[in-house]
Design an enzyme around this catalytic site. Sequence first.
Site, PDB file in Angstrom:
ATOM      1  N   ARG A 173     100.848  22.477  44.399  1.00 49.93           N
ATOM      2  CA  ARG A 173     101.036  23.831  44.257  1.00 49.93           C
ATOM      3  C   ARG A 173     101.922  23.910  42.746  1.00 49.93           C
ATOM      4  O   ARG A 173     102.922  25.020  43.040  1.00 49.93           O
ATOM      5  CB  ARG A 173     101.870  24.481  45.321  1.00 49.93           C
ATOM      6  CG  ARG A 173     101.065  24.548  46.697  1.00 49.93           C
ATOM      7  CD  ARG A 173      99.913  25.646  46.502  1.00 49.93           C
ATOM      8  NE  ARG A 173      99.240  26.108  47.819  1.00 49.93           N
ATOM      9  CZ  ARG A 173      98.177  25.308  48.172  1.00 49.93           C
ATOM     10  NH1 ARG A 173      97.722  24.296  47.641  1.00 49.93           N
ATOM     11  NH2 ARG A 173      97.796  25.773  49.387  1.00 49.93           N
ATOM     12  N   SER A 248     100.152  31.229  52.548  1.00 53.83           N
ATOM     13  CA  SER A 248     101.309  30.326  52.950  1.00 53.83           C
ATOM     14  C   SER A 248     102.369  31.009  52.010  1.00 53.83           C
ATOM     15  O   SER A 248     102.345  31.212  50.663  1.00 53.83           O
ATOM     16  CB  SER A 248     101.026  29.105  52.409  1.00 53.83           C
ATOM     17  OG  SER A 248     100.075  28.427  53.208  1.00 53.83           O
ATOM     18  N   GLU A 346     106.593  30.150  48.205  1.00 57.64           N
ATOM     19  CA  GLU A 346     105.480  29.437  47.372  1.00 57.64           C
ATOM     20  C   GLU A 346     104.831  30.777  46.418  1.00 57.64           C
ATOM     21  O   GLU A 346     104.693  30.549  45.175  1.00 57.64           O
ATOM     22  CB  GLU A 346     104.288  29.215  48.384  1.00 57.64           C
ATOM     23  CG  GLU A 346     103.238  28.316  47.739  1.00 57.64           C
ATOM     24  CD  GLU A 346     102.302  28.931  46.703  1.00 57.64           C
ATOM     25  OE1 GLU A 346     102.001  28.376  45.666  1.00 57.64           O
ATOM     26  OE2 GLU A 346     102.012  30.208  46.856  1.00 57.64           O
TER      27      GLU A 346
END
Length: 356
Positions: A173, A248, A346
């Site tokens: 990520r 997420s 995130e």
Amino acid sequence: MNISRQVNLQPFNSLGIEVYADYFSQINNLQDLAAARCFCQQHGLPWLLIGGGSNLVLTDDFAGLVMLMAWQGRQLVTCAELHFPTQSAPHIGYWQVAAGENWDDFVAFSIEQQYFGLQNLSLIPGTVGAAPIQNIGAYGADIAQVLQEVQVYDFANDQVFYLTAADCQLAYRDSVFKRRTDWIVTQVTFALSCVPQVNVGYGDIAKHLQQVIKQAPDTASPQQVREAVIAIRQSKLPNPDDIPNVGSFFKNPIVTATQYRQLLQEWPQLVAYPQADGAYKLAAGWLIDQLGWKGHRANAVGVHENQALVLIREPHGTAGGKEIMQLAEAIKANVQQVFAVDLQVEPRVVGAQGKI
Ligand code: EPU
């Protein structure tokens, strides 16, 4: 390039947050980017580039120019036509795709055209240009395995340049684009295989192929893997069109082996994945779930009932980005207090002047 005033950004972010951009324009080519850059410089304005808006939390009206990446185009090129030409590989096709193309439309198209490698990344919301930025990954695959090169526009210097996949510094990520925030991804080139190869190592995919599609995982076609991934995603993750969300909300945290063993003593059911360097990636959804947050609702925001890692905004509620971030902070503090684990948000969080 047309510039509009006071544009509601609700249709352009998957949380459906109603905030307004002082100025708004669509980007369809390099000339649009150069013109937008001039405009921002002349007026001393901050800027924000939005792709699919599916990894974005807007906490305020934006006091600058919002650019919607709408640039379209897909073409198959030879290895000699790449910016960094490479050895000819007969079973590889190089697809150059403009940043504003919808990600899942391109995944479906590539499989139809008999170019394979993206099937595990089916149904991820967002645009092609966003894919290398957060190194999108799911169901045992990530973009790193198929990324060839990236065309970039440097908004600070009005320059176009290219990066190899290695230059992108892809990690979980993460990529160089999270640090070089003046760089705008304008085109992504993928190296896709004409030979159907499938990656069915992720448990849920094998199970779905066997039990629902009635196909032995090893002999499944890429299209069948795509169907399995779509079905699994739809069963676990809310569709942002129905329930506003950004997927997420936290990264899965990585802890040392020592910290992992300490946690395991107290929490024998802890879900964790060993990493190549000896560290452990913990399932953040499991941590949050243990603390009873799943299904939580307050102030028109909440935690999804099937996936504790997904925060949601009630579809017709009045909540904005601030309410979402308050909930995120409460979850983060609770996880820190109980597990001594630091969760990282995130999605991009953007306020009136830019990234927060
Ligand atoms: N779990 C729970 N309770 C929950 C959620 C998860 O106990 O409410 C536990 C379960 O044991 C489950 C494990 O956590 O087996 C992992 O859950 P899941 O398979 O749903 O994956 P994840 O780690 O929560 C990651 C990605 C997803 C990606 C899936 C599948 C991150 C931050 N998220 O989620 O990506 O789709 O794996 O590969 O890495 C996204 O980034 O927006 C996203 C959806």
